[in-house]
Each structure stands twice: as C-alpha cells, then as structure tokens.
Design a protein around this motif. Structure first.
Motif, PDB file in Angstrom:
ATOM      1  N   LEU A 158      -3.574   0.944  -7.969  1.00  0.00           N
ATOM      2  CA  LEU A 158      -4.201   0.912  -6.655  1.00  0.00           C
ATOM      3  C   LEU A 158      -5.695   0.610  -6.755  1.00  0.00           C
ATOM      4  O   LEU A 158      -6.246  -0.175  -5.974  1.00  0.00           O
ATOM      5  CB  LEU A 158      -3.980   2.241  -5.925  1.00  0.00           C
ATOM      6  CG  LEU A 158      -2.553   2.548  -5.465  1.00  0.00           C
ATOM      7  CD1 LEU A 158      -2.477   3.960  -4.906  1.00  0.00           C
ATOM      8  CD2 LEU A 158      -2.083   1.537  -4.421  1.00  0.00           C
ATOM      9  N   LYS A 247       5.569  -1.139  -8.114  1.00  0.00           N
ATOM     10  CA  LYS A 247       6.631  -0.643  -7.238  1.00  0.00           C
ATOM     11  C   LYS A 247       6.195   0.672  -6.581  1.00  0.00           C
ATOM     12  O   LYS A 247       5.275   1.328  -7.043  1.00  0.00           O
ATOM     13  CB  LYS A 247       7.920  -0.440  -8.035  1.00  0.00           C
ATOM     14  CG  LYS A 247       8.499  -1.727  -8.597  1.00  0.00           C
ATOM     15  CD  LYS A 247       9.758  -1.454  -9.413  1.00  0.00           C
ATOM     16  CE  LYS A 247      10.412  -2.752  -9.883  1.00  0.00           C
ATOM     17  NZ  LYS A 247       9.536  -3.567 -10.720  1.00  0.00           N
ATOM     18  N   GLY A 248       6.889   1.033  -5.515  1.00  0.00           N
ATOM     19  CA  GLY A 248       6.611   2.299  -4.843  1.00  0.00           C
ATOM     20  C   GLY A 248       5.220   2.330  -4.250  1.00  0.00           C
ATOM     21  O   GLY A 248       4.727   1.345  -3.697  1.00  0.00           O
ATOM     22  N   ILE A 249       4.566   3.482  -4.363  1.00  0.00           N
ATOM     23  CA  ILE A 249       3.226   3.660  -3.793  1.00  0.00           C
ATOM     24  C   ILE A 249       2.239   2.655  -4.376  1.00  0.00           C
ATOM     25  O   ILE A 249       1.343   2.174  -3.673  1.00  0.00           O
ATOM     26  CB  ILE A 249       2.736   5.106  -4.044  1.00  0.00           C
ATOM     27  CG1 ILE A 249       3.545   6.088  -3.183  1.00  0.00           C
ATOM     28  CG2 ILE A 249       1.248   5.238  -3.706  1.00  0.00           C
ATOM     29  CD1 ILE A 249       3.206   7.534  -3.406  1.00  0.00           C
ATOM     30  N   ALA A 251       2.623  -0.313  -4.950  1.00  0.00           N
ATOM     31  CA  ALA A 251       2.744  -1.612  -4.278  1.00  0.00           C
ATOM     32  C   ALA A 251       2.288  -1.562  -2.823  1.00  0.00           C
ATOM     33  O   ALA A 251       2.222  -2.593  -2.157  1.00  0.00           O
ATOM     34  CB  ALA A 251       4.194  -2.090  -4.341  1.00  0.00           C
ATOM     35  N   SER A 252       1.950  -0.381  -2.361  1.00  0.00           N
ATOM     36  CA  SER A 252       1.601  -0.196  -0.956  1.00  0.00           C
ATOM     37  C   SER A 252       0.186  -0.685  -0.656  1.00  0.00           C
ATOM     38  O   SER A 252      -0.758  -0.371  -1.378  1.00  0.00           O
ATOM     39  CB  SER A 252       1.720   1.282  -0.588  1.00  0.00           C
ATOM     40  OG  SER A 252       1.098   1.548   0.643  1.00  0.00           O
ATOM     41  N   ASP A 253       0.043  -1.426   0.424  1.00  0.00           N
ATOM     42  CA  ASP A 253      -1.290  -1.869   0.843  1.00  0.00           C
ATOM     43  C   ASP A 253      -2.054  -0.760   1.561  1.00  0.00           C
ATOM     44  O   ASP A 253      -3.276  -0.678   1.462  1.00  0.00           O
ATOM     45  CB  ASP A 253      -1.173  -3.087   1.762  1.00  0.00           C
ATOM     46  CG  ASP A 253      -0.753  -4.343   1.012  1.00  0.00           C
ATOM     47  OD1 ASP A 253      -0.981  -4.402  -0.213  1.00  0.00           O
ATOM     48  OD2 ASP A 253      -0.206  -5.258   1.642  1.00  0.00           O
ATOM     49  N   GLU A 254      -1.345   0.096   2.276  1.00  0.00           N
ATOM     50  CA  GLU A 254      -2.018   1.123   3.067  1.00  0.00           C
ATOM     51  C   GLU A 254      -2.719   2.160   2.205  1.00  0.00           C
ATOM     52  O   GLU A 254      -3.687   2.797   2.636  1.00  0.00           O
ATOM     53  CB  GLU A 254      -1.026   1.822   3.995  1.00  0.00           C
ATOM     54  CG  GLU A 254       0.040   2.630   3.280  1.00  0.00           C
ATOM     55  CD  GLU A 254       1.018   3.288   4.235  1.00  0.00           C
ATOM     56  OE1 GLU A 254       0.653   4.349   4.767  1.00  0.00           O
ATOM     57  OE2 GLU A 254       2.103   2.741   4.437  1.00  0.00           O
ATOM     58  N   HIS A 255      -2.249   2.340   0.972  1.00  0.00           N
ATOM     59  CA  HIS A 255      -2.856   3.355   0.108  1.00  0.00           C
ATOM     60  C   HIS A 255      -4.071   2.838  -0.660  1.00  0.00           C
ATOM     61  O   HIS A 255      -4.783   3.634  -1.267  1.00  0.00           O
ATOM     62  CB  HIS A 255      -1.822   3.895  -0.882  1.00  0.00           C
ATOM     63  CG  HIS A 255      -0.735   4.701  -0.233  1.00  0.00           C
ATOM     64  ND1 HIS A 255      -0.976   5.909   0.376  1.00  0.00           N
ATOM     65  CD2 HIS A 255       0.587   4.464  -0.082  1.00  0.00           C
ATOM     66  CE1 HIS A 255       0.145   6.389   0.877  1.00  0.00           C
ATOM     67  NE2 HIS A 255       1.111   5.524   0.614  1.00  0.00           N
TER      68      HIS A 255
END
Length: 279
Positions: A158, A247-249, A251-255
């Motif tokens: 991230l 993968k999972g968190i 890969a999240s853009d919001e985090h």
C-alpha cells in the motif's frame, strides 16, 4: 520442494556495474540485506549499512570490504524502533553524501511478542512500516535530485503504490518505487515463530529458500536496467524476480490514502517538527 521458486529471473551475474551509485540498505548486517550489500559492493556501489546494532554492522562492513576489496562500505546507526533515530540517521547521511541512488527498505520483524516502540507504536508496525515511511520521506528530495533512482520496499504494498502515484502526480518520472516479497527465506526473521530444533523449524527449512535466493528479487528491483527501460513503477514482485498482482486489502485503492494519511499524522504527532511528506 526447495525448488518451488526455481525459475530465476535475475542472478548476481546480471547486476550491472554500479560504480558511482550510492545505496542505503536497512537491516543489512544479516540475512538478505547483507547479501544485497555484498553483491552490490562487488559491482562498485557505495553501500551504507543502516542497522540498529552498529557494532555488528561495522563487523559486517569490514567483512564485505575484505571479500570485495572495496572500501566504499560503511555503517550508520539506524534504530527503526525510534523515529528520533530515523531523523538522526537521515541528517547524518545527508551531512556525508550529496546523492542517493538506491534506498532498500529491507529491515523487518515478524510475529514478535507484543511490544511498543520508543514512540509507543506497536513494534512490528513501527519497524516494518512507520519508520521506513518516515525515512523515505526524509530522503526523498535527495532521491529526486539524484534521479534516476530507486526505492525498494519489502512487502509494504500500500505504501509503495501510493508513493508511486504521488511521484507521478508531481511529475517525478525518474524515481522508481517498487516493492517485493522475498519468499520464505532461511533467516532470523522467523526467530519469534519457531523454537530452534523444533519440528516446525525443520519443516520451515525444508520449504524455504536461501538468503542468496531471497535477495534476488529486491536486487532485481534495485539494480536491473529493465526497471528504467520498461519504466516499472509501483509494482509488486515475488521470487525470484517475477512480477505479481497484489490481492485483498493490498489491492484496494481506498486503503492507499487511508494508510498514508494515518502514518503521516502519526509521525507528526511523535515528531512535532516534521513538516510532512514532500510529495
């Protein structure tokens, strides 16, 4: 089973001449960090061992000098459990050097007993993420000035993705920030997980790879000409130098922004004169 990661996309022989390059490697007095320091020194790189135990680091520096016949190795104390130490390290480094081409955020701990850093931050989060975020921000202007340059961070996906986005938004095109998973490596990282001689310890050794193989992925990101040729940025790599997809968190853009802002505010709380990320 040790050949699970058998396809090698990079090797020590592939490391180009690094004469004139200056690198910082955190946690480089043992394990894959030490391997990186040794192999980069062989290719003429000036390497700074950034380690908490400065006595051990100085011994390792002398070992590398003896093996590589290079004098361009030194250590500067860096305790990632203290943000004041991070600041002191950055100030000392910048007082000695006017350039920085490679920053490898290598040091890390895993599954350690609960504890707090000197700043009151949970030890694993403090060491693996917060301190490296702060270190990178303090050194980023120098990395930009010295471009083309590289930032390689172990597993902190991230952070790397957001950093790369911010560099692009700022118009910084020649600072290449990437991250990697070194694999299950036979190093001291597992000291909190298995007792010496236990059955699980022997199983772990059977399935794991050597420190030499574990170092290959970050060496690829730190030294391969392909990174600049293919403009590889904000990417995640796995053993042995292979691109992968988070993968999972991770890969999240919001985090991305959530972690960035939380970390920045935390550092400002602990270090009142910190002016914030220069990006």
């Amino acid at each position: 089973m040790r050949d699970f990661w058998s396809k090698r996309n990079y090797s020590f022989e592939n490391i180009p001449d690094l004469t004139g390059k200056i690198a910082i490697i955190t946690g480089s007095n043992s394990g894959i960090g030490k391997v990186c320091a040794l192999e980069m020194a062989r290719k003429g790189c000036t390497v700074i061992l950034a380690c908490r135990d400065d006595k051990k680091a100085k011994v390792v520096a002398e070992e590398i000098k003896a093996e590589t016949k290079s004098e361009k190795i030194e250590s500067i104390k860096l305790d990632l459990m203290s943000l004041v130490s991070v600041k002191s390290f950055a100030e000392e480094f910048k007082s000695r050097y006017q350039e920085l081409h490679i920053l490898i955020n290598n040091a890390g701990i895993m599954m350690c007993p609960f504890g707090l850093s000197k700043d009151g931050i949970e030890t694993q989060f403090a060491t693996n993420h917060v301190a490296h975020h702060y270190l990178t921000m303090l050194l980023l202007p120098l990395l930009e000035k010295s471009a083309p340059s590289r930032i390689v961070t172990i597993s902190n996906i991230l952070f790397t993705r957001e950093l790369s986005k911010r560099l692009e938004s700022k118009g910084v095109t020649k600072v290449y920030a990437n991250c990697n998973h070194p694999g299950v490596v036979r190093t001291q990282l597992f000291r909190h997980v298995y007792s010496i001689g236990s059955i699980m310890d022997r199983i772990k050794d059977f399935f794991s790879i050597s420190a030499e193989d574990g170092a290959l992925t970050q060496l690829y990101l730190a030294t391969s000409p392909e990174i600049e040729e293919k403009s590889i940025k904000g990417q995640y790599y796995v053993p042995l130098g292979a691109p992968s997809t988070p993968k999972g968190i991770a890969a999240s853009d919001e985090h991305l922004l959530e972690l960035w802002d939380y970390t920045e505010n935390l550092i400002k709380e602990k270090i009142p004169d910190y002016e914030g990320a220069p990006i």
